[in-house]
Design an enzyme around this catalytic site. Sequence first.
Site, mmCIF file in Angstrom:
data_model
loop_
_atom_site.group_PDB
_atom_site.id
_atom_site.type_symbol
_atom_site.label_atom_id
_atom_site.label_comp_id
_atom_site.label_asym_id
_atom_site.label_seq_id
_atom_site.Cartn_x
_atom_site.Cartn_y
_atom_site.Cartn_z
ATOM 1 N N GLY A 15 0.780 -1.237 0.000
ATOM 2 C CA GLY A 15 0.000 0.000 0.000
ATOM 3 C C GLY A 15 0.809 1.284 0.000
ATOM 4 N N HIS A 107 -0.496 0.610 -13.558
ATOM 5 C CA HIS A 107 0.249 -0.582 -13.945
ATOM 6 C C HIS A 107 1.735 -0.207 -14.028
ATOM 7 C CE1 HIS A 107 0.725 -4.576 -15.599
ATOM 8 N NE2 HIS A 107 1.583 -4.059 -16.456
HETATM 9 C C1 GAR Z 1 2.542 -1.017 -7.794
HETATM 10 O O1 GAR Z 1 3.811 -0.945 -8.360
HETATM 11 C C2 GAR Z 1 1.483 -1.176 -8.864
HETATM 12 O O2 GAR Z 1 1.802 -0.537 -10.072
HETATM 13 C C3 GAR Z 1 1.462 -2.662 -9.035
HETATM 14 O O3 GAR Z 1 1.542 -3.168 -7.729
HETATM 15 C C4 GAR Z 1 2.382 -2.304 -6.972
HETATM 16 C C5 GAR Z 1 1.731 -2.052 -5.623
HETATM 17 O O4 GAR Z 1 2.631 -1.403 -4.776
HETATM 18 N N1 GAR Z 1 0.269 -3.092 -9.702
HETATM 19 C C6 GAR Z 1 0.237 -4.106 -10.570
HETATM 20 O O5 GAR Z 1 1.226 -4.768 -10.845
HETATM 21 C C7 GAR Z 1 -1.132 -4.361 -11.219
HETATM 22 N N2 GAR Z 1 -1.004 -5.186 -12.357
HETATM 23 P P1 GAR Z 1 2.164 -0.767 -3.418
HETATM 24 O O6 GAR Z 1 1.388 -1.811 -2.633
HETATM 25 O O7 GAR Z 1 3.444 -0.411 -2.730
HETATM 26 O O8 GAR Z 1 1.323 0.447 -3.712
#
Ligand code: GAR
Length: 191
Positions: A15, A107
């Site tokens: 998050g 993404h």
């Molecule tokens: C982020 O880098 C987001 O772009 C990716 O998950 C991560 C979450 O990070 N999303 C995907 O890969 C969706 N296909 P966070 O929990 O630190 O915000």
Amino acid sequence: MSVKKHIAIFASGTGTNARKIIDHFKNHSDIKIALIVSNKPDAGVLKIAKEFQIPNLIIEKEKFFRGDAYLSELKSAQINFIVLAGFLWKIPSALIAAYPNKIINIHPALLPKYGGKGMYGHFVHEAVIQSKEKESGITIHYVDDKYDHGSIIFQTTCPVLINDTGDDLANRIHVLEHEHFAKIIEECLQK
Ligand code: GAR
């Protein structure tokens, strides 16, 4: 007096994006982060929700995909807009129909490359490195009923360096995400 727009953030993981978004809107006059939704009861994002005293909703697969997609819970929190910030389930069509052009996703690559089912987090970065790309980046897009497919709102790039590990690239991508995501959400809501 204007009524605040209510955002729900859907997240499955740590998050860090959710934290940035919450921070960005915490004193906003028109926009409020009203709900944090997660499919994982132990997701880090739920601790962030608690820290900021934002209500949370833990969702179950059966009800999400074959039930009512939690529409009544979202409506009772008066949600107008949904932000996917590292949310790993596909969005059911009932939810897309209820929130047309009001669900956006981030993404961690330059779509349409390196998207689709199973392409999330480190799988994306490792595929980019494996393909010897010189550049990666982020894509913010509207969500439709195909994975990583809806119309693109914003993209920006960063280099992929010769000895990058997946973690190195993930860190560089996170910097871009944290810089841009909340601002783009705000622009979308002000349209
Ligand atoms: C982020 O880098 C987001 O772009 C990716 O998950 C991560 C979450 O990070 N999303 C995907 O890969 C969706 N296909 P966070 O929990 O630190 O915000």
